[in-house]
Write an enzyme that holds these catalytic residues in place. Structure first.
Site, PDB file in Angstrom:
ATOM      1  N   LYS A  24       0.848  -1.203   0.000  1.00 41.97           N
ATOM      2  CA  LYS A  24       0.000   0.000   0.000  1.00 41.97           C
ATOM      3  C   LYS A  24       0.877   1.244   0.000  1.00 41.97           C
ATOM      4  CE  LYS A  24      -1.741   1.466   4.029  1.00 41.97           C
ATOM      5  NZ  LYS A  24      -1.358   2.853   4.345  1.00 41.97           N
ATOM      6  N   ASN A  25       1.899   1.269   0.878  1.00 43.23           N
ATOM      7  CA  ASN A  25       2.683   2.488   1.066  1.00 43.23           C
ATOM      8  C   ASN A  25       3.719   2.709  -0.030  1.00 43.23           C
ATOM      9  OD1 ASN A  25       1.117   2.905   3.256  1.00 43.23           O
ATOM     10  ND2 ASN A  25       2.643   2.286   4.757  1.00 43.23           N
ATOM     11  N   ARG A  96      -4.491  10.330   4.225  1.00 36.15           N
ATOM     12  CA  ARG A  96      -3.284  11.119   4.513  1.00 36.15           C
ATOM     13  C   ARG A  96      -2.341  11.097   3.318  1.00 36.15           C
ATOM     14  NH1 ARG A  96      -0.015  13.928   8.156  1.00 36.15           N
ATOM     15  NH2 ARG A  96       2.181  13.620   7.708  1.00 36.15           N
ATOM     16  N   CYS A 120      -5.256   7.783   9.406  1.00 38.10           N
ATOM     17  CA  CYS A 120      -5.460   7.099  10.685  1.00 38.10           C
ATOM     18  C   CYS A 120      -5.414   8.091  11.852  1.00 38.10           C
ATOM     19  CB  CYS A 120      -4.336   6.095  10.913  1.00 38.10           C
ATOM     20  SG  CYS A 120      -4.500   4.678   9.900  1.00 38.10           S
ATOM     21  N   ARG A 125       0.093  13.969  13.110  1.00 35.58           N
ATOM     22  CA  ARG A 125       0.436  13.868  11.687  1.00 35.58           C
ATOM     23  C   ARG A 125       0.714  15.246  11.070  1.00 35.58           C
ATOM     24  NH1 ARG A 125      -1.486   8.809  10.154  1.00 35.58           N
ATOM     25  NH2 ARG A 125       0.247   8.760   8.706  1.00 35.58           N
ATOM     26  N   PRO A 126       1.611  16.055  11.662  1.00 36.25           N
ATOM     27  CA  PRO A 126       1.883  17.390  11.116  1.00 36.25           C
ATOM     28  C   PRO A 126       2.518  17.319   9.725  1.00 36.25           C
ATOM     29  CG  PRO A 126       3.494  16.847  12.763  1.00 36.25           C
ATOM     30  CD  PRO A 126       2.479  15.749  12.783  1.00 36.25           C
ATOM     31  N   ASP A 128       4.913  19.893   8.938  1.00 39.20           N
ATOM     32  CA  ASP A 128       5.972  20.917   8.983  1.00 39.20           C
ATOM     33  C   ASP A 128       7.210  20.542   8.184  1.00 39.20           C
ATOM     34  OD1 ASP A 128       6.067  18.979  11.179  1.00 39.20           O
ATOM     35  OD2 ASP A 128       7.931  19.984  11.716  1.00 39.20           O
ATOM     36  N   LEU A 129       7.576  19.272   8.168  1.00 43.47           N
ATOM     37  CA  LEU A 129       8.794  18.877   7.439  1.00 43.47           C
ATOM     38  C   LEU A 129       8.552  18.889   5.922  1.00 43.47           C
ATOM     39  CD1 LEU A 129      10.024  15.995   9.767  1.00 43.47           C
ATOM     40  CD2 LEU A 129      10.795  18.384   9.703  1.00 43.47           C
ATOM     41  N   ASP A 309       4.320   0.197  12.090  1.00 46.05           N
ATOM     42  CA  ASP A 309       3.096  -0.366  11.494  1.00 46.05           C
ATOM     43  C   ASP A 309       2.870  -1.811  11.898  1.00 46.05           C
ATOM     44  OD1 ASP A 309       3.290   1.426   8.318  1.00 46.05           O
ATOM     45  OD2 ASP A 309       2.736   2.035  10.342  1.00 46.05           O
ATOM     46  N   VAL A 331       7.549   6.369  17.293  1.00 53.56           N
ATOM     47  CA  VAL A 331       7.292   7.102  16.054  1.00 53.56           C
ATOM     48  C   VAL A 331       6.040   7.968  16.137  1.00 53.56           C
ATOM     49  CG1 VAL A 331       6.862   6.863  13.566  1.00 53.56           C
ATOM     50  CG2 VAL A 331       8.523   5.373  14.708  1.00 53.56           C
ATOM     51  N   ARG A 401      -9.142  -0.707   4.165  1.00 54.73           N
ATOM     52  CA  ARG A 401      -8.351   0.381   3.577  1.00 54.73           C
ATOM     53  C   ARG A 401      -6.979  -0.116   3.120  1.00 54.73           C
ATOM     54  NH1 ARG A 401      -6.949   4.603   7.632  1.00 54.73           N
ATOM     55  NH2 ARG A 401      -5.446   4.990   5.989  1.00 54.73           N
TER      56      ARG A 401
HETATM   57  C1  EPZ Z   1       4.106   6.727   6.376  1.00 54.35           C
HETATM   58  O1  EPZ Z   1       3.300   7.735   6.963  1.00 54.35           O
HETATM   59  C2  EPZ Z   1       3.195   5.529   6.221  1.00 54.35           C
HETATM   60  N1  EPZ Z   1       2.089   5.869   5.346  1.00 54.35           N
HETATM   61  C3  EPZ Z   1       2.676   5.101   7.600  1.00 54.35           C
HETATM   62  O2  EPZ Z   1       1.887   3.936   7.412  1.00 54.35           O
HETATM   63  C4  EPZ Z   1       3.870   4.765   8.496  1.00 54.35           C
HETATM   64  O3  EPZ Z   1       3.403   4.443   9.789  1.00 54.35           O
HETATM   65  C5  EPZ Z   1       4.812   5.964   8.576  1.00 54.35           C
HETATM   66  O4  EPZ Z   1       5.198   6.363   7.240  1.00 54.35           O
HETATM   67  C6  EPZ Z   1       6.058   5.670   9.381  1.00 54.35           C
HETATM   68  O5  EPZ Z   1       6.722   4.580   8.819  1.00 54.35           O
HETATM   69  C7  EPZ Z   1       2.294   5.917   3.998  1.00 54.35           C
HETATM   70  O6  EPZ Z   1       3.378   5.680   3.502  1.00 54.35           O
HETATM   71  C8  EPZ Z   1       1.098   6.254   3.154  1.00 54.35           C
HETATM   72  P1  EPZ Z   1       6.041   9.962   8.788  1.00 54.35           P
HETATM   73  P2  EPZ Z   1       3.862   9.250   7.095  1.00 54.35           P
HETATM   74  O7  EPZ Z   1       5.992  11.263   8.093  1.00 54.35           O
HETATM   75  O8  EPZ Z   1       4.727   9.572   5.944  1.00 54.35           O
HETATM   76  C9  EPZ Z   1       6.266  13.044  12.333  1.00 54.35           C
HETATM   77  C10 EPZ Z   1       0.017   2.565   7.671  1.00 54.35           C
HETATM   78  O9  EPZ Z   1      -0.517   2.016   8.638  1.00 54.35           O
HETATM   79  N2  EPZ Z   1       6.235  14.088  11.293  1.00 54.35           N
HETATM   80  O10 EPZ Z   1       7.242   9.087   8.616  1.00 54.35           O
HETATM   81  O11 EPZ Z   1       2.713  10.122   7.401  1.00 54.35           O
HETATM   82  C11 EPZ Z   1       4.895  12.371  12.477  1.00 54.35           C
HETATM   83  O12 EPZ Z   1       4.077  13.135  13.336  1.00 54.35           O
HETATM   84  C12 EPZ Z   1       0.496   3.997   7.778  1.00 54.35           C
HETATM   85  O13 EPZ Z   1       0.218   2.009   6.546  1.00 54.35           O
HETATM   86  C13 EPZ Z   1       6.474  15.408  11.667  1.00 54.35           C
HETATM   87  O14 EPZ Z   1       6.721  15.713  12.839  1.00 54.35           O
HETATM   88  O15 EPZ Z   1       4.764   9.099   8.407  1.00 54.35           O
HETATM   89  C14 EPZ Z   1       5.217  11.030  13.047  1.00 54.35           C
HETATM   90  O16 EPZ Z   1       5.336  11.159  14.447  1.00 54.35           O
HETATM   91  C15 EPZ Z   1       0.250   4.574   9.161  1.00 54.35           C
HETATM   92  N3  EPZ Z   1       6.417  16.374  10.726  1.00 54.35           N
HETATM   93  C16 EPZ Z   1       6.595  10.723  12.445  1.00 54.35           C
HETATM   94  O17 EPZ Z   1       7.103  11.958  11.916  1.00 54.35           O
HETATM   95  C17 EPZ Z   1       6.158  16.092   9.403  1.00 54.35           C
HETATM   96  O18 EPZ Z   1       6.143  17.028   8.582  1.00 54.35           O
HETATM   97  C18 EPZ Z   1       6.559   9.711  11.329  1.00 54.35           C
HETATM   98  O19 EPZ Z   1       5.743  10.242  10.328  1.00 54.35           O
HETATM   99  C19 EPZ Z   1       5.915  14.753   9.048  1.00 54.35           C
HETATM  100  C20 EPZ Z   1       5.969  13.761  10.000  1.00 54.35           C
END
Ligand code: EPZ
Length: 420
Positions: A24-25, A96, A120, A125-126, A128-129, A309, A331, A401
């Protein structure tokens, strides 16, 4: 009306074969990236799941031609002219991953607007990055009525340091940088296999991405990308979920179409528990769990650490593994909501926001529970298969989903499961 509940009669050791679908991802970001190419992109191994369908609808409403072909591949053809910048809010709120259109749109056109994405309920889920990244590449970003509006007038290559190795932020910056003039670099980049899959796809289209899978990704911008046929990698989280279900039910299953290296963090932990796992050839894994399992401690970390995950599914397995286990979620800040549901099934778990201590019990009992998010829902299927008696899972749509043919696949392993 699609069914939204699952009924499981537990206590049956899972046996048989299950074939893993495309990730999916990976599929979601490959679909988002496809709009950067001229011509018809054809993606293979795209799972037929709700999240993919929602992203397809979003793209279609923005003027992209997307259709499933007879061979189950997905055809994507974006028009040469600029896409409608407004992704429909009622759809982007559901997914998302729609935030990945920020980078791919800014790669191909001067403006992009996405709503603050949903997805989810596992934390803030900010973005900012993501915003820091596209701004470094020259975009100006404003937040208007819960929408992120970005436009690039004079964009240029840049170096971006990610405070956290965010998967989505790495992907958005990679996509925009691929068609941004000059040299770009992402430091503290995410290293997930899905990042490497995206980089290989972009390079196949004519991009110049180097270092994907390491902390530093370097990109030289190009002016045009050409459409190609490409495949998503197998879903390591789907595979891990079936491995844990086999372990939790004392079964023996063969899992086909995996890349074992992507599962090493999960394989290592299961072996520590006493599960026998054989990496066979052609991407097959044999999972065999006859003896009583040992408790273990888990810390979720960005890849190659133990995947967040798989955390909920691990809680379900450890709830039924006698002894004391600990799970630290590093995470996300709100990814323990499944614990209340597992307690209904007799699980003994104490938790604060990031640490859970599990007193494993030899028996869990069936109960009425609710899927609070995608992976929690999958974990409840694991618990339901392992428990004695009947489990009803409400809000099973969360599971559909992200897991293709989940009822059929569990039934194929001997589980007594039905959607109703
Ligand atoms: C991806 O989400 C995956 N989704 C998630 O899978 C997965 O849990 C996650 O990566 C971590 O591996 C998809 O690929 C579609 P992150 P993503 O940005 O990109 C913080 C599932 O169940 N963060 O790596 O949204 C955030 O708050 C889903 O398949 C910031 O602070 O995850 C979190 O604590 C759930 N600022 C951490 O980073 C930002 O701008 C990891 O988020 C972005 C993220």
């Amino acid at each position: 009306m699609k069914s939204n509940r699952l009924r499981i009669k537990g206590g049956v050791p899972l046996r048989g074969k299950v074939s893993i679908s495309g990730a999916k991802n990976a599929a979601l970001v490959l679909i988002a990236a496809s709009i950067m190419a001229k011509g018809e992109t054809v993606l293979e191994q795209v799972p037929y799941i709700e999240d993919v369908q929602v992203l397809i609808q979003i793209l279609q409403k923005m003027g992209v031609q997307v259709r499933w072909k007879e061979d189950r591949s997905l055809s994507i053809q974006a028009p040469d002219e600029a896409l409608t910048i407004q992704a429909p809010q009622e759809l982007t709120r559901k997914l998302r991953a729609s935030n990945l259109l920020l980078g791919s749109m800014l790669a191909r056109q001067p403006e992009a607007a996405i709503s603050m994405p949903g997805g989810c309920d596992i934390g803030l889920r900010p973005m900012d990055l993501h915003i820091k990244g596209v701004q470094a590449l020259g975009a100006t970003v404003s937040i208007k009525r819960n929408r992120i509006c970005a436009e690039r007038k004079n964009y240029h290559g840049a170096a971006v340091y990610l405070d956290f190795p965010s998967v989505g932020a790495t992907e958005n910056i990679m996509m925009m940088a691929c068609m941004t003039p000059g040299e770009s670099m992402i430091e503290n980049a995410a290293k997930e296999p899905e990042i490497v899959n995206l980089a290989s796809f972009l390079n196949a289209m004519g991009a110049s991405v180097r270092g994907a899978g390491t902390d530093v990704i370097r990109i030289t911008g190009v002016s045009e990308l050409k459409a190609v046929r490409y495949a998503a990698i197998p879903d390591r989280i789907e595979a891990g979920t079936y491995m844990l279900a086999a372990a939790a039910t004392g079964g023996e299953i063969m899992i086909e179409n995996v890349i074992p290296q992507h599962l090493h963090p999960v394989i290592a932990k299961l072996r520590e528990m006493g599960v026998i796992i054989q990496e066979l050839d052609h991407g097959n894994l044999l999972v065999y769990a006859q003896d009583p399992l040992r408790p273990v401690d888990i810390k979720t970390m960005p890849y190659p650490g133990f995947p967040t995950d798989m955390q909920s599914q691990m809680l379900a397995l450890l709830a039924k593994t006698p002894g004391t286990s600990m799970v630290v979620e590093n995470v996300f800040e709100n990814r323990f909501r499944i614990i209340d549901e597992l307690r209904r099934m007799g699980a003994q778990i104490k938790a604060d926001s990031h640490l859970a201590v599990i007193e494993g019990r030899p028996v869990l009992h069936g109960a009425n529970v609710r899927a609070t998010d995608l992976r929690a829902g999958a974990a409840l299927i694991v618990a339901g298969c392992a428990a004695e008696g009947e489990t009803i899972i409400e809000d099973a749509v969360h599971i559909f989903r992200g897991y293709e043919s989940v009822v059929e696949k569990f039934r194929g392993l001997g589980a007594e499961i039905e959607a109703f």
